[in-house]
Enzyme design. Sequence first.
Site, short mmCIF file in Angstrom:
data_model
loop_
_atom_site.label_atom_id
_atom_site.label_comp_id
_atom_site.label_asym_id
_atom_site.label_seq_id
_atom_site.Cartn_x
_atom_site.Cartn_y
_atom_site.Cartn_z
N THR A 225 -90.33 -60.35 -26.45
CA THR A 225 -90.18 -59.73 -27.77
C THR A 225 -89.72 -58.28 -27.68
OG1 THR A 225 -91.91 -61.15 -28.61
CG2 THR A 225 -91.43 -59.19 -29.90
N GLY A 264 -98.23 -58.39 -23.72
CA GLY A 264 -99.59 -58.07 -23.30
C GLY A 264 -99.62 -57.69 -21.83
N GLU A 507 -96.02 -66.93 -31.47
CA GLU A 507 -95.60 -68.30 -31.15
C GLU A 507 -94.82 -68.92 -32.30
OE1 GLU A 507 -95.64 -69.17 -28.28
OE2 GLU A 507 -97.19 -67.89 -27.43
#
Lengths: 747, 674
Positions: A225, A264, A507
């Site tokens: 992303t 993350g 997702e």
Amino acid sequence: MHSAARFEAPLPARVNARSPLHHRRRGKGGHRQRPACLGTTWRRWSDVTRGRGRRSGEGNDSETGSGSGLISGSGRAAASAAAAMSVNADLRRERAAATFQPELLTHVLDGGPERTRRRKEIEALVLNDPDFQHEDLNFLSRSQRYEQAIRKSSLMVMKLREYGIADPEEIYWFKRTCLGNFPEPLGLHFSMFHKTIETQTSDAQKEKWLPLVREVKIVGTYAQTEMGHGTHLRGLETTATYDPSTQEFILNSPTVTSIKWWPGGLGKTSNHAIVLAQLYTQGQCKGLHAFIVPIRQLGTHEPLPGITVGDIGPKFGYDEMDNGYLKMDNFRIPRENMLMKYAQVEPDGTYVKPVSDKLTYGTMVFIRSLIVGDSARSLSRACTIAIRYSAVRHQSELKPGEPEPQILDYQTQQYKLFPLLATAYAFHFVGAYIKDTYNRISGDISKGDLSELPELHALTAGLKAFTSWTANAGIEECRMACGGHGYSRCSGIPDIYVTFTPSCTYEGENTVMMLQTARFLMKSYTQVTSGQQVSGMVSYLNDLPRQRIQPQHVAARTVTVRINDPTSLVEAYKSRAARLVESAAKNLQAELTHRKSKEDAWNRTSVDLVRASEAHCHYVVVKLFTAKLAEVGDTAVRAVLTELCLLYALFGISRNAGDFLQAGILTSAQITQVNQHVKELLAVIRPNAVALVDSFDFHDVHLGSVLGRYDGNVYENMFEWAKKSPLNKTQVHESYHKHLKPMQAKL
Amino acid sequence: MALLETSKHSQGSVLGSMNPDLSSERQTASFSVEKLTALLDGGAEQTRIRRAVVEAIESDPVFSRENQYFQTQNERYEAAVRKAVHLQKKMHEMGWTENGPEYKYIYRALSGDVAFLLHRVFMRSISVLGSDKQIAKWIPLATQHKLIGSYAQTELGHGTYLQGLETTAVFDTATQEFILNTPKISAMKWWPGDMGRSATHTVVFAQLYIRGKCYGIHPFIVQIRSLQDHSPCPGITVGDIGPKMNFEHIDNGYLLLKNVRIPRENMLSKFCEVQPDGTYVRQGSQKINYFTMTTVRISLISDEVLTPLMKACTIAIRYSVVRRQSKLKPGEQEAKILDYQTQQEKLLPQLAAAYAFHFTNDYLQELFNRGYREIQRKNFDMLPELHALSSGFKAVITQHCTAGVEICLRACGGHGYSLLSGLPSLYTKILASCIYEGENTILLLQTARFLIKCFMAARAGQPVPPSVTYLAAVKHGKCPAKNKLDFLGPDIYTEAYQHVAVRLTSSTAAKLQDLIQSGVKKHDAWNQCTVQLVQAAKAHCHYIAVKNFAETVEKLETKAGIQKIMKHLCDLFALHGIFSNTGAFLHDGYTSAAQMDMVTASYLDLLAVIRKDAVPLVDAFDFTDQSLNSALGSYDGQVYQHLYEWAQKSPTNQMSPAYERYLKPLLHNTLSKL
């Protein structure tokens, strides 16, 4: 169109379903509870969860507690230890009155008594381990929470080796008990980073990287992303330009929007990242490809020259996760760092196309199916807290002159909570169904037979959105049902909410997911209208042409809906879905005849399309819940599940009455009956409410809630908890000396 | 617009220039933004005063909120205390007074991020509940901040249900004192703001006992901390209740009283007094007190409920024209996400609701002002209606706006979850409003009780208050709309809302009667109907909101395009309500299936119309960048730059000890040292 991976939830392996499930779970930290810290009474786990301990009415005997254990790793017995030793009388009474044995229902949820046993065994390993205890996370700053999480990640690596736990599901049980409901910063290393290297590299690359990954010699993450693009993957802007003279790729973040954002573990933890970038070679763009990029110096952990990396700042939850940004300026990596299992770039820059990329399709099905299970578990937790608290809390009066009743006796409270309880059960069964289906066909997938995949793909996209939206709203409703105390962090519901709510976006953004399902529904509808048959969950569409011959068909059918019979309600939901699919298809057709562009017509019909998808998903949930009933052996358990199933189906009709009325599936009189029956079911379910949440079998550590404690000793423990607030560190706060006193002196 | 200079937020680099995707939206506004702002403010002069206050506050660095998302609970609290103290100075400097026209804008300008709000509640309760003597004694002390007050009503075990409070105050004739106690854990005062760390005094609500007899709940002024060194007074255990979803800057507290003695004069005694010999005397009418409590409920709507929704709409809508994603047409640039119908369907109804409830709030304020004048003339006739409206609308508006803010949050994709978007804190703050000042379900049931009563009275031909006269009219007609344009007629949709409200009230009343006639006890019958009663109360409020919006639009000036755009929003508000609750309108056949398709068609058409003015409509709310405190919602639309630059200031970007302590041993395989 692909998944957003907002928090970069991991991409599991393409086949073997089991392993990716649990790797991914770890990855996302999907299930967090506050570990061994908050609101825990250290009662003997087996006693608590056995029916005997639970239902004997002498529940206090089952407590071997070493203190009210409000918080604290030190196991310091809190002042109110004595109070915490016994189970609240209301809860004892509730448990004694249940009409079924909760552990039998637990077995149904776990998939058999043996699995329940093993789960508890694994959980006990964590619960009894003093190494995993720590201060209550609510009182720590974000940096401290991050540090705690890193500590636990490291410990878990060691302990899992020590115990020899290698089965993915068992690892998942272990980790969720240890992490609580919170994510771990190393999560993406174990899931996405590991899996991607396992599945998308050449043999030579595997040999080089896999040992480093497995032994945690390097820590990696998955950077997809960007600031400017999420769900719409083709829009990603990071570039990787091949330089044949040095045999290197030059990575660049050409715009602000191309900065990698959200992955993350990227901010502070990782020293490597798999970076998705637009590949340029020989002057041409070859689309998105994955590259292994070192980002920090081994040894010093300092960012490498050309790399700008950091934490994206505070979020709504996910405090322990260092979601990060990554900016690359002419950063060079060797040619061998492109993941080369499928596509390749040869030394001279020649691009070799991949054979097929359909396998990622299966992966997405899998990831999204996990969110369905997550919806069920998060909602179950919130229901457990709210229902136990509602049985303990007494307020106001129902009958003049009598003592204050439990708030669970108010119809409005039941109306808030019981349909959510039914929903949590429904979603459990849906989650299990998708997982099983995926497992069943995953063998076919690995052999290249993808025939069943499109439907399953469409279904999981929609169900991901449907269940996460519903659970998201449901968790908030549970919190609201706890009044003011639900708003305190000690209720645990704020944490469940903030951790769960992003799954509406990651997702694959939910609205986009619903539209993917709609695309499949429109395709199926077109097939049916052109005379072909469709199969699977959309087979109800086959009936549409036949029905059209008799325009009164639906009205004629109304009398056949029996509101006490789940099977009959499945039919009603089926008719509703068919009607909304048909109406969306017709509106789409009408737009198409008025406008030139397909995309424009699609966009102008998208609200209808989402409604059609929702109705389809709703039908699937009711159908699967109903089908599950027949599989339950124990009569008492089946009876109570049937009540929940009916409540789920009827409540859905009541809430969406307009659809059923408009389509002529039900009459106004029948809707009135449905509304009435919903209220009757609330009263029927009321005596089993506490036992039904006990059956989810969450340990206090999993709940992380003072309000939802198994022993129901809510008020004493709220006080103990509050005393540990950072504002209470000193009797007189420093602000008094700094600001208050000088002001009063001056005035 | 004067306030929205982009330079204010500019932090160098690419910032300072306007994002063309936003400026293009502004060029096509169909109405005068400035005129609409003035309308919302209640006149251009009000706008001027508000902007002056905002300007004064925001130019003062002490009031900056730039770091608030990075701060701990302790830091937030300290900052709020600092701001509260500084505010005293500021007001003096600016010549603002509590009765001046600026006062009401201060809180909005601070975004509520200031301590001692309960101090004002403390003062108000003394003014309302205290005798003249008490007022003369305490109010000057409070005004000069010689003491800091709080208001301790809620307990661990009881909130909205006041009679259930368990704290006791026993009168001791011998010493002329009240002895206050917390007899059990659930009786501990819990939640009062400013009490955890700041307050020196608080108004404690307790059950009054005289010679063993309980006289019910009464207010007492209790000193809880020393005025010398701020330590707790003898018998007092006081502290902070710990972290919450928001309000980190407020020290919500707990209070445990153990044989705390206060003089007889400390019971607030405007309405009830305990005489030296222990005689209990009631005096005057409590109705004014009752009115005051009712007023509080609606006084919070503007700042605590509408402002957050308006801010959330501003952030989400501006971001949605800056964010481009995917393509609507092959070969074209990626589309602004606000051009997607599904995105419009999420955001524009929230925008319409913000306007609708703004006008509802105006309506309620006016009604309450009238009520106040009547009450001063000793006419209490309006009280029940005011009570019902304030309860119902408090519940309906807080619920609706809270849901709206969450929709805005989730409409911003992943970035909405970043605290730097501003949306999470708007959400966690507004959602508390669903609980405080009365739990929403309970409030709706109070409205329902009024409706049922009025319905019975109306059917019996007795007079009822103006807001419920419609209940008397029994109509069994059908919706007369013939095509989708008919549904843009306010008469058509207002009538439909009215029909639903009447149907729900009358059917619930009938059900109640049936149950009672069949032998069910009254309270049981009531409990069995509460789900329906709640629906009836909501329908009633929704009907009034729609009707009021339509009437307001009618009265607007037709110039400057204001009336036209407001008419669109009114239509959207009304049709969205029907579209999302079709069952209620289809039930009993008032609206046919075919008509419902017309509603949907009209509703979806409206989205595209309002889409064009979406940005000017949020600009008209006139929030400065500082008050939005959002990387996504800034006026210049430089979303990504703001996000990137702001994130780098996060304390997490300082080197964490986690690497040396844990990561390094892990990477170097020296785990055993952990």
